[in-house]
Design an enzyme around this catalytic site. Sequence first.
Site, PDB file in Angstrom:
ATOM      1  N   HIS A 564       0.816  -1.222   0.000  1.00  0.00           N
ATOM      2  CA  HIS A 564       0.000   0.000   0.000  1.00  0.00           C
ATOM      3  C   HIS A 564       0.848   1.271   0.000  1.00  0.00           C
ATOM      4  O   HIS A 564       0.707   2.142  -0.857  1.00  0.00           O
ATOM      5  CB  HIS A 564      -0.904   0.022   1.237  1.00  0.00           C
ATOM      6  CG  HIS A 564      -1.999  -0.979   1.217  1.00  0.00           C
ATOM      7  ND1 HIS A 564      -3.289  -0.658   0.855  1.00  0.00           N
ATOM      8  CD2 HIS A 564      -2.015  -2.295   1.527  1.00  0.00           C
ATOM      9  CE1 HIS A 564      -4.063  -1.733   0.937  1.00  0.00           C
ATOM     10  NE2 HIS A 564      -3.306  -2.752   1.338  1.00  0.00           N
ATOM     11  N   HIS A 751       0.805  -8.375  -2.981  1.00  0.00           N
ATOM     12  CA  HIS A 751      -0.332  -7.977  -2.144  1.00  0.00           C
ATOM     13  C   HIS A 751      -1.317  -9.130  -1.937  1.00  0.00           C
ATOM     14  O   HIS A 751      -1.803  -9.344  -0.831  1.00  0.00           O
ATOM     15  CB  HIS A 751      -1.062  -6.779  -2.746  1.00  0.00           C
ATOM     16  CG  HIS A 751      -2.222  -6.325  -1.916  1.00  0.00           C
ATOM     17  ND1 HIS A 751      -3.528  -6.629  -2.232  1.00  0.00           N
ATOM     18  CD2 HIS A 751      -2.275  -5.633  -0.748  1.00  0.00           C
ATOM     19  CE1 HIS A 751      -4.328  -6.117  -1.306  1.00  0.00           C
ATOM     20  NE2 HIS A 751      -3.595  -5.521  -0.397  1.00  0.00           N
ATOM     21  N   ILE A 901      -8.101  -3.326  -1.835  1.00  0.00           N
ATOM     22  CA  ILE A 901      -8.731  -3.557  -0.540  1.00  0.00           C
ATOM     23  C   ILE A 901      -7.638  -3.620   0.511  1.00  0.00           C
ATOM     24  O   ILE A 901      -6.480  -3.919   0.189  1.00  0.00           O
ATOM     25  CB  ILE A 901      -9.560  -4.868  -0.526  1.00  0.00           C
ATOM     26  CG1 ILE A 901     -10.373  -5.007   0.763  1.00  0.00           C
ATOM     27  CG2 ILE A 901      -8.668  -6.063  -0.738  1.00  0.00           C
ATOM     28  CD1 ILE A 901     -11.445  -4.019   0.956  1.00  0.00           C
TER      29      ILE A 901
END
Length: 901
Positions: A564, A751, A901
């Site tokens: 992120h 991720h 997400i």
Amino acid sequence: MLKPQLTHQSSQYSTQTPFLQLKPFIHGNGNASLPISRHSFQKKNKSVRVGFTPSNIKAVASSTEKSTSVKAIVTVKLTVGGFLSNLGLARGIDDIKDLLGQTLQLELVSTELDPRTGLEKKTINGYVHKTGQAEQEVKYESSFEVPADFGEVGAILVENEHHKEMFLKDIVLSGFPNGPVNINCNSWVHSKNDNPQKRVFFSNKSYLPSQTPNGLRRLREEELKILRGNGQGERKTSERVYDYDVYNDLGNPDSSAELKRPVLGGKQHPYPRRCRTGRPRTETDPLSEKRSSSVYVPRDECFSEVKQLTFSAKAVYSVLHAVVPSLETAIIDTDLGFPYFTAIDSLYNEGVNLPPLKNQNTQFLRNLLPRLLKAISDTQENVLRFETPETMDRDKFFWFRDAEFGRQTLAGLNPYSIQLITEWPLKSKLDPKIYGPPESAITTEMIQKEIGGLMTVKEAIHQKKLFILDYHDLLLPYVSKVREIKGTTLYGSRTVFFQTPGGTLRPLAIELTRPPIDGKPQWKEVHMPCWDATGIWLWRIAKAHVLAHDSGYHQLVSHWLRTHCATEPYIIATNRQLSVVHPIYRLLHPHFRYTMEINALAREALINAGGIIETSFAPGKYSIELSSAAYDQQWQFNLEALPADLINRGMAVEDPTAPHGLKLTIEDYPFANDGLLLWDNIKEWVSDYVNHYYPNPSLIESDQELQQWWTEIRTVGHADKKDEPWWPVLKTPKDLIEIVSTIVWVTSGHHAAVNFGQYTYAGYFPNRPTIARTNMPTEDPSEEFWKNFLIKPEGALLQCFPSQIQATRVMAVLDILSNHSPDEEYLGDVIEPAWAENPIIKGAFERFNGRLLELEGTIDERNANRDLKNRSGAGVVPYELLKPFSKPGVTGKGVPYSISI
């Protein structure tokens, strides 16, 4: 997907609130004299009939030469709240404009200059009119007369005369001799009442800067200037400006001095940069930015607003703002632990009765969170009842087994920490004057005792059989600070594993260290699997501490920091420096979908002061500061590619004769085995793409946009690392392939591997406690504590585990974070429109898709192989986290393009 564009735009324009209820109004725009012959309103079906409704609106460019009749079809998506969905009085003049064909004005832009003047050719403009409406889309059409000498249409300017923004999906121009011109928009188009500047959308053709048609050069350059902004003022929600700032908005010092946090980004706390919002500074701390209910992200980085109740953004928001606060109300005593293991089991069987969810549509939430919120029909109470994780469902005692502890370091939620031991004895690099003797308490004799029947420690090191989870030096500087926080504790830790002849990892020893503190000397202790009751329970409690360390490192470093956080500068630089028509922009764009929005949501309620991470994970209020220390000490862009990461950790060595050019240290390493196949597929796809647009190195070095992009990532987005020697250079296609493949891997495979198994492996929290609340029973115990430990050791373990509120709060969030939304876009699944228009790129993508389908089958075969004990066996959940495709929901598989997400 295409990034939306502007031709001209002031640095700021008025804030716009989407989806407000429109009231009837008349707007003087010079069209008041249009002949409306009659109107009637029928209350029953809420229809509007207007007598003057042109069936075919044509835009004509004056020319004596033969022209081509071109049809334009514009698709607008319906949005949440029914925008454009029901015609009626409330819509006022906008509805009439729809019927008159004055909603959207288009201007066709030629790729060529006027040969007589050397200037841009005059655009061809005209309105489109509404022709139909499906469940989620509205169609607008028009015809344009395009002169023969106009040239190819390279862009379209759009002006929205509605009083609200519209979500433009695409524009198709048909009727040209060479086939249709497709323009993929997927963008919000502001109302001209909010911003008079027109939007520009380029065709799906990609151009290097040097190859840009002359008629589009000005638009290309001005568009980038607009997206960069001027670095001034507070950003408005409707803007699309991309700029950088430090992390100075995690704290809330105006609310409480306890919520003040250091600025992350700079010499003292190095960190990647985030998107600048320009909010004012707090009153009590001039270094901190004020927090607000919504965090600015550029308009098209926001979550989709299509008609879908189950979209993950709403789910995350609802859990954080409705379910979690209700949990905190239901569980009044925040320090209350679980009295028995059966009380933990009841979370899945009976659930937690929640009080009414204030200001919430309960039925909406039940539809949104069907896995979590269950309705009891008799009382209509809200019950938070957790789904039993698949790990627990297959083997109720999976979390208790040391074999599973070892297996999960290779095939669990955090496969990024295990590393080869190459130096012995183990030794700290921290200053011994501050932290005490650097030598590890894990001795050669201890390890020899455990593996003596097989080999010596020296032989084990030589044969690459000893591995470690090493959180000693990273955590030790925070131990004394964390211990000042009520209800938690911390150690520095080392955990040593041995690779058995069967290829599995056997934990041998756990070392826990406390530095000198409160006048007491350094304390360190080693715990090992053993055959006496007291030793066994001490081992279990020590393991709980290590798992809490691993959980914190996973969430703060492997997950947040390395995916992120590190990716946000790539997104900002890509939008600021690469035009939407740049082929590398179009290659990377799907990998950035929704990341800035989910990061903003994290800053609002997950990683903020007093948020979920700080209140429920081991480092407490120092959690994000710890991720800054990890960034400073460990993060290198050149090690983010999977092969480089594995080599750096000693988990692989280069071997040209081996598959992928690597020989794994542990052959049965599920994450690495599947990950390398995925990495190779990604790199082959990126290679095909890059080599098509850059057939020679000179094109790389002369591409000004590309060079500025890479420079900005290094020197601005990751400014605190700008002088590091390890940054790759960008001179050849090979350099670009490696850089882009690394970014693509981080946003997709990396991720997925650390995110979508969160509920599977941590949904039963004893398997991965996020925090350890009590010291080891052997560290300065009171007589009473030791006595109670001997009488009921299970109680000591339960006390060490997270409290009820900590556990349930995290479980609710992890369930949502492990969820695939219905509109998820999976790596290599559906081709981007711009890729599809180029036959060579289309062919490369189809090969990519085929290889990913093969990967699915390979993973299934591996999971069925009984010899691969780290991914199959009695009660073992198959390793599927890197299977590319998935259905919606919590599935434990599926690799999206982006960190969505």
